[in-house]
Every structure is written in C-alpha cells, then in structure tokens.
Design a protein around this motif. Sequence first.
Motif, PDB file in Angstrom:
ATOM      1  N   TRP A 163      48.631  35.030 -42.093  1.00  0.00           N
ATOM      2  CA  TRP A 163      49.198  34.148 -43.097  1.00  0.00           C
ATOM      3  C   TRP A 163      48.599  32.755 -42.924  1.00  0.00           C
ATOM      4  CZ3 TRP A 163      52.692  37.295 -40.123  1.00  0.00           C
ATOM      5  CH2 TRP A 163      53.048  38.474 -40.784  1.00  0.00           C
TER       6      TRP A 163
ATOM      7  N   THR B 109      46.755  37.516 -46.009  1.00  0.00           N
ATOM      8  CA  THR B 109      46.680  36.523 -47.083  1.00  0.00           C
ATOM      9  C   THR B 109      46.184  37.137 -48.395  1.00  0.00           C
ATOM     10  OG1 THR B 109      44.486  35.927 -46.276  1.00  0.00           O
ATOM     11  CG2 THR B 109      46.305  34.538 -45.559  1.00  0.00           C
ATOM     12  N   THR B 217      50.174  34.506 -55.246  1.00  0.00           N
ATOM     13  CA  THR B 217      51.287  35.201 -54.611  1.00  0.00           C
ATOM     14  C   THR B 217      52.169  35.847 -55.664  1.00  0.00           C
ATOM     15  OG1 THR B 217      52.330  33.061 -54.585  1.00  0.00           O
ATOM     16  CG2 THR B 217      51.455  33.852 -52.515  1.00  0.00           C
ATOM     17  N   ALA B 246      56.084  27.208 -51.416  1.00  0.00           N
ATOM     18  CA  ALA B 246      56.077  28.676 -51.339  1.00  0.00           C
ATOM     19  C   ALA B 246      57.146  29.203 -52.290  1.00  0.00           C
ATOM     20  CB  ALA B 246      56.382  29.124 -49.912  1.00  0.00           C
ATOM     21  N   ALA B 282      53.251  27.570 -56.075  1.00  0.00           N
ATOM     22  CA  ALA B 282      52.984  28.042 -54.711  1.00  0.00           C
ATOM     23  C   ALA B 282      51.543  27.770 -54.309  1.00  0.00           C
ATOM     24  CB  ALA B 282      53.281  29.532 -54.621  1.00  0.00           C
ATOM     25  N   GLY B 283      51.356  27.326 -53.076  1.00  0.00           N
ATOM     26  CA  GLY B 283      50.014  27.087 -52.561  1.00  0.00           C
ATOM     27  C   GLY B 283      49.556  25.647 -52.699  1.00  0.00           C
ATOM     28  N   THR B 337      57.221  29.360 -40.371  1.00  0.00           N
ATOM     29  CA  THR B 337      56.848  28.204 -41.213  1.00  0.00           C
ATOM     30  C   THR B 337      56.309  27.091 -40.309  1.00  0.00           C
ATOM     31  OG1 THR B 337      59.103  27.260 -41.316  1.00  0.00           O
ATOM     32  CG2 THR B 337      58.459  28.825 -43.042  1.00  0.00           C
ATOM     33  N   ASN B 389      59.670  36.688 -50.052  1.00  0.00           N
ATOM     34  CA  ASN B 389      58.805  35.518 -49.875  1.00  0.00           C
ATOM     35  C   ASN B 389      57.941  35.705 -48.641  1.00  0.00           C
ATOM     36  OD1 ASN B 389      57.796  32.855 -49.116  1.00  0.00           O
ATOM     37  ND2 ASN B 389      59.159  32.067 -50.701  1.00  0.00           N
ATOM     38  N   VAL B 391      55.879  33.676 -47.202  1.00  0.00           N
ATOM     39  CA  VAL B 391      55.741  32.532 -46.296  1.00  0.00           C
ATOM     40  C   VAL B 391      56.989  32.369 -45.441  1.00  0.00           C
ATOM     41  CG1 VAL B 391      55.449  30.026 -46.165  1.00  0.00           C
ATOM     42  CG2 VAL B 391      54.143  31.364 -47.839  1.00  0.00           C
ATOM     43  N   THR B 392      58.142  32.354 -46.091  1.00  0.00           N
ATOM     44  CA  THR B 392      59.383  32.129 -45.343  1.00  0.00           C
ATOM     45  C   THR B 392      59.894  33.413 -44.704  1.00  0.00           C
ATOM     46  OG1 THR B 392      60.577  32.429 -47.405  1.00  0.00           O
ATOM     47  CG2 THR B 392      60.072  30.174 -46.759  1.00  0.00           C
TER      48      THR B 392
END
Lengths: 297, 417
Positions: A163, B109, B217, B246, B282-283, B337, B389, B391-392
């Motif tokens: 990630w 990713t 995403t 995110a 996002a991003g 995170t 999600n 990312v989180t």
Amino acid sequence: MTDHLDLLESHAIFILREVVAECERPVLLFSGGKDSAVLLHLAGKAFAPAALPFPVMHIDTGYNFPEVLEFRDRAVARHDARLIVASVEETIRQGKAADPGHLGSRNRIQTTTLLDAITENRFDAAFGGARRDEDKARAKERILSFRDAFGQWDPKAQRPELWQLYHGKVNEGEHLRAFPLSDWTELDIWQYIEREEMDLPSIYFAHERDVVLRDGMWLAIGDFVELRDGEVVEVRSVRYRTVGDANLTGAVLSDAATRSDIVAEVALANVSERGATRGDDKFSESAMEDRKREGYF
Amino acid sequence: MSFATKDLLRLATVGSVDDGKSTLIGRLLVDTRQLFDDQLDAVATASQNRGVGDLDLSFVTDGLRAEREQGITIDVAYRYASTPTRKFIIADCPGHVQYTRNMATGASTADLALVVLNVAHGIKEQTRRHLCIAALLGVRTAIIAINKMDAVDWSESTFRAVVDDVTALTTQLGFTSVTAIPVSALLGENVVDRSAHLEWYDGPTVLQALDAAPAGTWATSAGARLPIQRVLRQVGGGRTYAGMVAGAPLRDGDEVVLLPAGLTTTINAMQSGSGPRHAATAGLSIDVGLAHETDAGRGDMLATAPLPTVTKEFVATVCWFGDATVRAGQRLRLKHTTRLTPARLGAIEGSVDIATLSVTATETLTTNDIGLVTMQTADPLVVDDYQVNRVTGSFVLIDEVTNATVAAGMVGRASFL
C-alpha cells in the motif's frame, strides 16, 4: 478534475511527509538536474509555509556545468535551504579513492563521497530524484530502499512495501534512500515542469555550442572535454536531456527552446535519456545494478 | 499536439512461471512504442548472447542479474505505458511462492489484475495462489489473457474451456469485472494489434480492455477519510492538517469528526499542491483548516459519516512474510495509516489453504502463510473493514529488533474465507 500529474504530485508529497515524520535526520540529494529540481520543488510544497525540515546535499565531482552550479545556488536560495557540498575532489585528496587522472571518470568515486557524507552527518534517510523508468535495476527498487551499515542495496532481499505504508525505521548506521519520483516518467517530469513553470539550468534548452561527435554522443568541447586527434568541432543547436558530469554527459541535437517544445520532443523521442546522453551507463547490462549495490544514488 | 489530462491506472500481473507474463508485458510495451530504440537493442543483444533467439521480450522486464541468469522474476519490476487518455503503472510481479511478499507488494496498490494463463495448461497452482492474493488485497477487476493460442491452433473450444475454469475461480474470489481475451504474446496477436487468426472472437484486445477498465480506488460506501500526516503552522498563526484523502471525496465545508478523540468540527479551508480547492478525491494530498481549536496531530484521522471504528482489538487477515514462526502473544510494531503502535498477535484462528480456500486451525504462522488472527494494539486505531476502505483497512507488522516488515494485514476477512 484530477489528472495523473496531480496524483503523482500528491504521492510524492505524501512520501516526503512520511519520511520526515518517521526518520530522524533526512537529507535531500540535489544534483541540479531536472529530477532533483522537481524533487526540491515538491519538498517546498510539502512543508510550506515552513522552511524545509532537512538540508540539501550536492555530491560535487568537480566536473560541473557552470550553468548547473548557478542554478543550484539559485534554487537553494529560493527555498532558503541549508546546502551541504560533499566533494569528490576532497575524497581523492584524502586518499580514500584512487585518482582517475586528468578528466578521468569520477562517477564511481561519488559513491564513496556520498556514503562518507551520510555517515559523517548521521543521516538516516536520503531523498533522491531517481525514477524507475530510467533503468532496469531502478525499475526494481522500492520507494523506500533500505541500505545496510555499509550502504549496500540487496536487490534479492528488499523489504516488502505494501500500500502506501512506508515504514522508515532503521537501526544505527543503516539508512534509507527515498525516491518520491519513482513512478514518474521523463515525460511526466517535463509536463510537470511546464505546468509549474519551473526554473531549470539553461543547458536543458536548445542553444548553440561547440560540440564533437564521439562514440555516438555529442560532447561539448571546453574545460572538461578536450579535442582528440582527427576530431572536428562543429557548432550545433543542442540541449541536455540529463545533467551528469560534464566530461561524460552528451548533448542531443535539438531546437526545443521552451518547456512546451521539450514536452513535444520528449513525447516523440526514439532513444532513452540515459542511452542518448550518459557515458557512465554504457558499460554492461548490469552497470547500474552493480553501482547501486555498492551504494550509488 | 496535446499531452494533457490523463487518468492513472495501476495494474499488477498475475500468472505462473513460463505462462508468458513477462513476454506479454514486453509485447505491450513494444507494440505501444513505450520502449526506446536503445532499450530494444539492449534486449536483442542480451537475447542473442544467451542464445534465446533474436528478441526475447521477457528480458524487457527482468532487471536483475540473477533474474536474467536464472530466467525467473524475483522482484516486482515497475513499467510505464500510456495511451492518449491514460497513464499505466504496471507492476510485473514474480510467480514463485518464495517471492510472495514481492507479489503482494505489487498487488497492494493495483486497481486491476492482468492475468496471464497458458491455454494449453489452464490454471496452475501458482496462478491460483496469485489470484487469491490479488483478491485478498482487494483487486476486483481482472483482464485474463489466455496466452499461447497459436500453440492450440487458435481453438475456440480450448479457449472456452479455460475461460470456464478461470471464471469459476474469479467468481468465487469476488472479482466483479472479468474480461477474458485469447492472445499470442509471442506473435503479438490481440495484445495491441488485433489477431488475424481469431475470426470467432470479437471482444477487445488487451490494450482496449486496459483502456476501458475503471481507474482509481473502488467506490466506497463509507465516508471520506483523512489520516493526518503532519500539522502545518500557517503564517500569522493557525494550523492546517495535512494528509492524503482516502475513500469518498472530502469537501470544504464538510462536517468531520476528529478520531479517536470524537470531536465534531467543520472543514473551513482546503488546499492541495496546486492551490486552494473545494473538494478532493482519493489519492490527493491536501491540507485542511478546521473551525474548532483542536490538538489534532499525526496519527489522528478526520472522517465523514458513515464513520470508521475506534478499537484496540480487531479481527484481521494477515499475509506472513517473516522467516520466523510466530505464535499467539508475539509482540510486534504495527503501522496503520500514519500511526505506529506496539501490538500483539492476540490469537491465531487458522490459516488459509489456497487450494481449497478453506481455513485450517493452527497455532503458528510462518513464511507465506495467510492467517486469520485477532490483533491487539497499545493505542486505539481508527479502522474500516478492508473491503470498504483499502487505506484505513490495511496495516503492516514490523519486527521490533530488525525493523523488517514481517506481515501485511487487512482488517476483517475476505468474503470468500
């Protein structure tokens, strides 16, 4: 509308902020070339309105284009940054590396100078402007790339990097190289330079110069390249696609005088930037991998 | 001439050794003219030096000396391609089981998996494992290049049989968009240029499918998230909070909750690298001002409803990369995170058998195991389920002594487990 440049910029800013948060003593490696110029520009954005939370370091081989040194000093002043100059000349004088002789390649010695400067300053992270599209060894490297206490890169045992969870912890004496521009291509760099109207060394833009064609590269005759028997000096309109040592870096024939001219030229190029202009990368299939293992940029 | 506005699609390659993965990527780069003449010359020289023909396209992506010598891919090679509307970041992933950590690095990713199968062999163990890891890591879109069609006389029935097998698997793994394409990477048919041998096929080429796939995403049912990376002190006083968005878009004026504190406030300023803005998707790296005074700092999160969970104990799926065997109670550092916290493997429920996708009870985890565990953390984390999600819902586990990244973790468990 969010485009690919916005996302590349955002990713680079994210990496800069993560490394500064996780590492104690980062430094930004600055050659005065276009990639390190973009990197410094992004670092300015990442921490604005505050000053850069790290110094800028130039590994100075002594073989500089004067226009690049002028740009270096301009850029450092604009960012109100602290400049450290680590000198290859000094490394040779101290006997830490053999003198390659008059105008011999100092490319490899840079690694000694760089690693010594990292150790002396106790840096635990060094930002670099390397991109994965430049070379096949670089295409394999992590964004946060671990270096052991000898500065070595072990390409067969890289840390997993999932990630955008960049983890920057290293033990005493080890360090990280951080490459925020990993996913940028040469064209992305130029589109971004155009969009941001960035300042660059003037030699990136087409100009008339006394050059000689040697081993397929256009070299500028002057302090760092001497005319050999049988060679003929020509005046041509050239520009530099990369900026390395003045004794090794070739120019390309070009009429691209503005940023947008260069974007158009790069989009249509048939030869890679390092292939066109860098004597130091031409030795073997693994030239870059070998230098990187030893601790090169 | 315009080179402006492109979007960005990240993809990972999936497939077994010798099914032609690197050759397909090489073909994609050559036929879209992404490779420069000197790079092609270098590939040709390398091919001829090793006596493998005039131009072995797999050398385009194998960058390390050991890879060229052994003819395998050890680590991810990143390659770049673009079309008039899209930039592609291609993670060409290794297939061998001992390099699973590198495959996971590439897939974590990715928006899309480009799967390469040999039509004569169908799904091999490695491909199955790869697809499973890609699915675990949340990849939902797959383009499946059924390769080496020239070797089966361009047979439609052979193609259909493999497609049936692979779609049964991708359906089980929760992929929501799957496009199967008959190709010959070696001959360059249906990769960029349309095949002359496949009258029965009227679907897209690989490049057309890549250009048509959704980028970025996945759409999320949860709210916007801004994990705070850094506090920026503004000139003349005041602070803004910097981070990367995110999940859902965040807008100037949004009511947000600062977590884990639980304070409700409003965003009253927003800017990105290119200046002030009203919304951020996002991003994007942004920094925001808040209507209330807070002591927010790195590791905290701003979120809009539906809100994430604040917790010190949660169920997770982990891909174990470390060399040592671990048991419940193992102490580690956890990065989630922008927060780093001491953590412990609370319990190990079981490990996943890739062949059957079933869970077997176990007390230990070791290299390349996929485990179902309970994590306990010293500090409260602000988490979403990984399925909601990416990312989180993700974290990594770090060895306290060596600092090695020993596992990748996802909050919750995949739908197929």
